[in-house]
Design an enzyme around this catalytic site. Structure first.
Site, mmCIF file in Angstrom:
data_model
loop_
_atom_site.group_PDB
_atom_site.id
_atom_site.type_symbol
_atom_site.label_atom_id
_atom_site.label_comp_id
_atom_site.label_asym_id
_atom_site.label_seq_id
_atom_site.Cartn_x
_atom_site.Cartn_y
_atom_site.Cartn_z
ATOM 1 N N HIS A 1 -75.689 -14.544 72.519
ATOM 2 C CA HIS A 1 -76.121 -13.261 73.109
ATOM 3 C C HIS A 1 -75.712 -13.160 74.569
ATOM 4 O O HIS A 1 -76.364 -12.464 75.351
ATOM 5 C CB HIS A 1 -77.647 -13.088 73.007
ATOM 6 C CG HIS A 1 -78.207 -13.338 71.643
ATOM 7 N ND1 HIS A 1 -78.412 -12.339 70.713
ATOM 8 C CD2 HIS A 1 -78.571 -14.500 71.031
ATOM 9 C CE1 HIS A 1 -78.898 -12.871 69.601
ATOM 10 N NE2 HIS A 1 -78.996 -14.183 69.769
ATOM 11 N N LYS B 1 -59.029 -7.065 96.185
ATOM 12 C CA LYS B 1 -59.116 -7.239 94.737
ATOM 13 C C LYS B 1 -58.040 -8.140 94.143
ATOM 14 O O LYS B 1 -56.896 -8.114 94.550
ATOM 15 C CB LYS B 1 -59.030 -5.882 94.032
ATOM 16 C CG LYS B 1 -60.205 -4.955 94.219
ATOM 17 C CD LYS B 1 -61.515 -5.495 93.660
ATOM 18 C CE LYS B 1 -61.532 -5.603 92.161
ATOM 19 N NZ LYS B 1 -61.509 -4.280 91.522
#
Ligand code: ARG
Length: 466
Positions: free
Chosen positions: A163, A290
């Site tokens: 999960h 970035k």
């Protein structure tokens, strides 16, 4: 009206009084993409011609002229000097017409005992057989990349997730070998697909076979097929092999996509588990700081086209009556796109993996938070004869206690632990460490280091590494 004008220039023009409308030629043509099949079409024609000669349908001279003509045409196509003509529809007609123009009447005899319906099935199978080999070798390449990573990081621990929540500590190598297995199944499927498609349909002719003296086995043997298909009607309308192949591609792309998702997550600052080499990232046009994982993102995104190709093919086939229908011309583009996408993605991903480094300290540190050895504590209690369900409850309460205090199970002292169950003894601390946890998992297929080492050695042996 001259005969020529009446019948148009088509190889099938005999019964037609008028030429084809330009719009129809444009609409029905497939030459702009099926030209990709030229080598297979020519190989098939050469094998067919040799068989016709062996059975007295062509003379030796005619066979020689056909063979030489086809060789010359192939050279022109390879060199990019061949003029494909849209009005000739497809690759079969373009090559046959060029042959007739080049060598005359002998060329016009080539199509004896076959039809474009079995011819295209043959070309497509020959093409896909090669693509099975190509995809297979890319799969071997990427499997190798996982094995190299597993070896490089053998013994290093990371969190395992369910999960996407920290679940139990595992070895990085175990995680890498999971992908080795996934791509191994893909390889098995491709090998299996190749086996099933490797029967020659040629000689099924239009749909019913032929009365001319042909030898299908001879053609099959020349072209390296394991045998011939059993039913001419099935052979002319069958595209199971294309669906099966594309379905293999779809599964590969799904695996690549799951891997890509992990790489995107792991390279985020939130996880910070891996560093993808600068060479395999791109920057932002506005944000100078970035470094983006575009390759895995694109691979993940390209899953759409591969899944789409499979859906396209299935939809084309659904509800088609036997045998050949022109709908089948819609089978090639999705397959070509799936092949191009999957081979490119496998290759670039293998390269990226070769330039990937794991931040092992960060990964290990992540195992130190989240009570990841809770199951180990429950198993410990089971070995002390506590029923598992009771053990689960006991450990659950201990975890709640830790959460309240902002600490880990391994940080509790013995008397705190004994507060949850009196069967807990000093030996508990061994099972509360992540190393102890990993190494206890020696069930077959588990993450215990000795099990992973066995799996790694087997994989290295299989790939001939080391
Ligand atoms: N271009 C056709 C295809 O891809 C070849 C077979 C055409 N056969 C026919 N009877 N029109 O399916």
């Amino acid at each position: 009206m001259t005969k020529e004008k009446m019948g148009s220039q088509k190889l099938w023009g005999g019964r037609f009084g008028e030429g084809t409308a330009a719009s129809v030629e444009a609409f029905t043509a497939s030459i702009h993409y099926d030209c990709r099949l030229y080598q297979y079409d020519i190989a098939g024609s050469k094998a067919h011609a040799a068989m016709l000669a062996a059975n007295g349908v062509l003379s030796r001279e005619e066979l020689q002229a056909i063979t030489e003509g086809l060789t010359a045409i192939e050279a022109e196509i390879s060199a990019g000097t061949f003029q494909f003509r849209r009005e000739l529809e497809d690759i079969h007609m373009n090559i046959e017409k060029a042959l007739v123009e080049r060598i005359g009447p002998a060329g016009a005899k080539l199509h004896s005992g076959r039809s474009r319906n079995d011819q295209i099935a043959l070309d497509f199978k020959l093409y896909l057989r090669d693509q099975c080999d190509e995809v297979g070798s890319r799969l071997r390449e990427i499997r190798r990349a996982f094995v190299l990573l597993a070896r490089k990081y053998q013994g290093r621990i990371m969190p395992g997730y369910t999960h996407l929540q920290r679940a139990q500590p595992v070895l990085i190598a175990h995680h890498m070998l999971a992908y080795y297995e996934m791509f191994g199944r893909d390889l098995d499927r491709i090998i299996d697909c190749r086996k099933r498609l490797n029967l020659s349909p040629l000689g099924s002719a239009a749909l019913a076979g032929t009365g001319l003296p042909i030898d299908r086995e001879q053609v099959a043997e020349t072209l390296g097929f394991a045998g011939v298909t059993a039913n001419s009607m099935d052979s002319c309308g069958d595209r199971d092999f294309a669906i099966e192949f594309t379905s293999c591609c779809m599964m590969i792309q799904l695996h690549l996509s799951r891997l890509s998702e992990e790489l995107v997550l792991w390279s985020s600052q939130e996880f910070d588990f891996v560093s993808i080499s600068d060479q395999f990232c791109t920057g932002s046009s506005i944000m100078p700081q970035k470094k983006n994982p575009d390759i895995p993102e694109l691979i993940r995104g390209k899953s759409g086209r591969v899944v789409g190709s499979l859906i396209t093919l299935i939809t084309v086939m659904k509800g088609l009556p036997l045998t050949y229908n022109r709908d089948l011309q819609e089978d090639k583009e999705p397959v070509f796109d799936a092949v191009d996408t999957v081979t490119a993605c496998l290759a670039i991903m293998a390269e990226l993996l070769g330039n990937l480094s794991f931040k092992t300290d960060r990964m290990f540190a992540a195992t130190q938070k989240g009570c990841m050895t809770a199951t180990d504590l429950a198993d410990y209690l089971v070995l002390k004869n506590v029923p598992f369900r009771d053990a689960h409850g006991i450990v659950g309460r201990a975890v709640a206690y830790c959460l309240e205090r902002g600490c880990e199970l391994a940080e509790l002292n013995l008397s705190e632990l004994q507060g949850f169950s009196e069967v807990i003894g000093k030996d508990v601390f061994e099972v509360l460490s992540v190393e102890g946890s990993v190494n206890s998992r020696i069930s077959k297929g588990g993450t215990g280091e000795e099990r992973v080492e066995e799996a790694l050695l087997a994989a290295e042996k299989q790939l001939g590494i080391g």
